[in-house]
Write a protein that holds these residues in place. Structure first.
Motif, PDB file in Angstrom:
ATOM      1  N   CYS A 129       9.639  -1.816  10.173  1.00 34.74           N
ATOM      2  CA  CYS A 129       9.396  -2.320   8.829  1.00 34.74           C
ATOM      3  C   CYS A 129       9.971  -3.712   8.692  1.00 34.74           C
ATOM      4  N   VAL A 130       9.119  -4.650   8.283  1.00 30.46           N
ATOM      5  CA  VAL A 130       9.543  -5.994   7.915  1.00 30.46           C
ATOM      6  C   VAL A 130       9.123  -6.161   6.467  1.00 30.46           C
ATOM      7  N   GLY A 131      10.080  -6.025   5.562  1.00 36.01           N
ATOM      8  CA  GLY A 131       9.767  -6.057   4.135  1.00 36.01           C
ATOM      9  C   GLY A 131      10.478  -4.934   3.420  1.00 36.01           C
ATOM     10  N   THR A 132       9.711  -4.150   2.652  1.00 40.85           N
ATOM     11  CA  THR A 132      10.272  -3.072   1.847  1.00 40.85           C
ATOM     12  C   THR A 132       9.526  -1.779   2.123  1.00 40.85           C
ATOM     13  N   LEU A 133      10.275  -0.712   2.363  1.00 44.84           N
ATOM     14  CA  LEU A 133       9.684   0.603   2.574  1.00 44.84           C
ATOM     15  C   LEU A 133      10.421   1.612   1.716  1.00 44.84           C
ATOM     16  N   GLU A 134       9.654   2.327   0.876  1.00 47.86           N
ATOM     17  CA  GLU A 134      10.180   3.445   0.111  1.00 47.86           C
ATOM     18  C   GLU A 134       9.532   4.694   0.660  1.00 47.86           C
ATOM     19  N   MET A 135      10.351   5.683   0.972  1.00 48.88           N
ATOM     20  CA  MET A 135       9.829   6.914   1.548  1.00 48.88           C
ATOM     21  C   MET A 135      10.345   8.110   0.768  1.00 48.88           C
ATOM     22  N   GLU A 136       9.429   8.981   0.384  1.00 49.81           N
ATOM     23  CA  GLU A 136       9.765  10.191  -0.366  1.00 49.81           C
ATOM     24  C   GLU A 136       9.534  11.385   0.557  1.00 49.81           C
ATOM     25  N   GLY A 137      10.585  11.798   1.258  1.00 50.90           N
ATOM     26  CA  GLY A 137      10.485  12.882   2.221  1.00 50.90           C
ATOM     27  C   GLY A 137      11.442  12.636   3.372  1.00 50.90           C
ATOM     28  N   ASP A 138      11.406  13.520   4.357  1.00 51.54           N
ATOM     29  CA  ASP A 138      12.277  13.407   5.536  1.00 51.54           C
ATOM     30  C   ASP A 138      11.617  12.541   6.603  1.00 51.54           C
ATOM     31  N   LEU A 139      12.453  11.847   7.381  1.00 49.08           N
ATOM     32  CA  LEU A 139      11.980  11.043   8.508  1.00 49.08           C
ATOM     33  C   LEU A 139      12.540  11.624   9.789  1.00 49.08           C
ATOM     34  N   GLN A 140      11.663  11.870  10.748  1.00 47.78           N
ATOM     35  CA  GLN A 140      12.079  12.291  12.081  1.00 47.78           C
ATOM     36  C   GLN A 140      11.376  11.372  13.063  1.00 47.78           C
ATOM     37  N   ILE A 162       4.859   2.362   0.671  1.00 49.85           N
ATOM     38  CA  ILE A 162       5.390   3.609   0.128  1.00 49.85           C
ATOM     39  C   ILE A 162       4.790   4.745   0.949  1.00 49.85           C
ATOM     40  N   ILE A 163       5.648   5.595   1.495  1.00 48.52           N
ATOM     41  CA  ILE A 163       5.207   6.773   2.246  1.00 48.52           C
ATOM     42  C   ILE A 163       5.555   7.996   1.406  1.00 48.52           C
ATOM     43  N   GLU A 164       4.554   8.801   1.096  1.00 50.92           N
ATOM     44  CA  GLU A 164       4.755   9.995   0.282  1.00 50.92           C
ATOM     45  C   GLU A 164       4.675  11.241   1.165  1.00 50.92           C
ATOM     46  N   GLY A 165       5.794  11.891   1.372  1.00 47.75           N
ATOM     47  CA  GLY A 165       5.848  13.095   2.187  1.00 47.75           C
ATOM     48  C   GLY A 165       6.649  12.892   3.459  1.00 47.75           C
ATOM     49  N   ASP A 166       6.958  13.990   4.132  1.00 49.36           N
ATOM     50  CA  ASP A 166       7.707  13.951   5.392  1.00 49.36           C
ATOM     51  C   ASP A 166       6.902  13.227   6.459  1.00 49.36           C
ATOM     52  N   MET A 167       7.608  12.502   7.338  1.00 50.85           N
ATOM     53  CA  MET A 167       6.928  11.766   8.399  1.00 50.85           C
ATOM     54  C   MET A 167       7.668  11.948   9.715  1.00 50.85           C
ATOM     55  N   THR A 168       6.896  12.155  10.777  1.00 50.67           N
ATOM     56  CA  THR A 168       7.400  12.189  12.142  1.00 50.67           C
ATOM     57  C   THR A 168       6.662  11.107  12.913  1.00 50.67           C
ATOM     58  N   CYS A 169       7.418  10.251  13.601  1.00 51.58           N
ATOM     59  CA  CYS A 169       6.786   9.183  14.381  1.00 51.58           C
ATOM     60  C   CYS A 169       7.676   8.824  15.567  1.00 51.58           C
ATOM     61  N   SER A 170       7.074   8.231  16.584  1.00 50.85           N
ATOM     62  CA  SER A 170       7.856   7.817  17.746  1.00 50.85           C
ATOM     63  C   SER A 170       8.492   6.447  17.527  1.00 50.85           C
ATOM     64  N   HIS A 171       7.880   5.622  16.659  1.00 54.75           N
ATOM     65  CA  HIS A 171       8.359   4.255  16.460  1.00 54.75           C
ATOM     66  C   HIS A 171       8.036   3.829  15.027  1.00 54.75           C
ATOM     67  N   LEU A 172       9.050   3.405  14.285  1.00 56.55           N
ATOM     68  CA  LEU A 172       8.868   2.880  12.939  1.00 56.55           C
ATOM     69  C   LEU A 172       9.436   1.481  12.888  1.00 56.55           C
ATOM     70  N   SER A 181       0.827  -1.198   0.000  1.00 56.28           N
ATOM     71  CA  SER A 181       0.000   0.000   0.000  1.00 56.28           C
ATOM     72  C   SER A 181       0.863   1.250   0.000  1.00 56.28           C
ATOM     73  N   THR A 182       0.198   2.380  -0.279  1.00 55.45           N
ATOM     74  CA  THR A 182       0.820   3.702  -0.245  1.00 55.45           C
ATOM     75  C   THR A 182       0.089   4.545   0.781  1.00 55.45           C
ATOM     76  N   ALA A 183       0.834   5.341   1.529  1.00 57.56           N
ATOM     77  CA  ALA A 183       0.232   6.212   2.543  1.00 57.56           C
ATOM     78  C   ALA A 183       0.900   7.578   2.496  1.00 57.56           C
ATOM     79  N   ALA A 184       0.198   8.561   3.024  1.00 56.66           N
ATOM     80  CA  ALA A 184       0.744   9.914   3.104  1.00 56.66           C
ATOM     81  C   ALA A 184       1.637  10.034   4.335  1.00 56.66           C
ATOM     82  N   GLY A 185       2.631  10.894   4.233  1.00 52.22           N
ATOM     83  CA  GLY A 185       3.441  11.213   5.399  1.00 52.22           C
ATOM     84  C   GLY A 185       2.584  11.958   6.406  1.00 52.22           C
ATOM     85  N   GLY A 186       3.181  12.379   7.484  1.00 55.02           N
ATOM     86  CA  GLY A 186       2.441  13.105   8.504  1.00 55.02           C
ATOM     87  C   GLY A 186       3.005  12.821   9.880  1.00 55.02           C
TER      88      GLY A 186
END
Length: 156
Positions: free
Chosen positions: A49-60, A37-47, A20-25
């Motif tokens: 991933c088991v598999g494949t993750l493509e992210m277009e944006g910054d991760l904090q 696939i994450i489209e956009g910047d993302m801020t999270c306390s815990h990430l 699936s694809t999801a928006a950042g946030g």
């Protein structure tokens, strides 16, 4: 007294199972099992991933755990990253504690407190940490600056 004193702000979680694809946030926990696939910047306390993750944006974030492949177009700023697989970051990486096994490639600079990796580390710019421990091989395009360096190269 009104109910305003009892209001709590709540941050949602993001979970992808399958493909699936999801928006950042802004998220609390992000869990990817499969292909995401994450489209956009993302801020999270815990990430996680088991598999494949493509992210277009910054991760904090706080804690990042990767088992598989993580490709990021942007910069990373996180407290911890544990990796078992391949991580590719097109920008800079500010990771307080980086550990695991596999390949970690950062096109920009790397900085943090501790790196403890078995495998391959590549940084296009400078790499600046307090403790640099590596069993494997490394490529640093700039300067490697650390208070403690322990490098054990792979042997044939």
């Amino acid at each position: 007294m009104g109910k305003e004193g009892n209001k709590r702000s709540s941050i949602g979680n993001l979970s992808i199972t399958g493909s699936s694809t999801a928006a950042g946030g802004l998220y609390d926990r992000v869990k990817i099992v499969g292909e995401g696939i994450i489209e956009g910047d993302m801020t999270c306390s815990h990430l996680r991933c088991v598999g494949t993750l493509e992210m277009e944006g910054d991760l904090q974030g706080g804690h990042t755990g990767i088992v598989g492949t993580f490709s990021l177009t942007g910069n990373v700023q996180t407290d911890t990253m544990k990796n078992s697989g391949t991580v590719s970051i097109s920008g800079d990486a500010d990771i307080d504690s980086l550990s695991g096994s596999g390949t970690i490639e950062v096109k920009g600079r790397m900085q943090g407190t501790r790196i403890d990796v078995k495998g391959h580390i590549a940084a296009g710019g400078d790499c600046e940490v307090d403790v640099f421990k590596l069993k494997g091989m490394f490529d640093v395009g700039g300067l490697l600056n650390a208070g403690e360096i322990d490098i054990r190269l792979f042997q044939d």
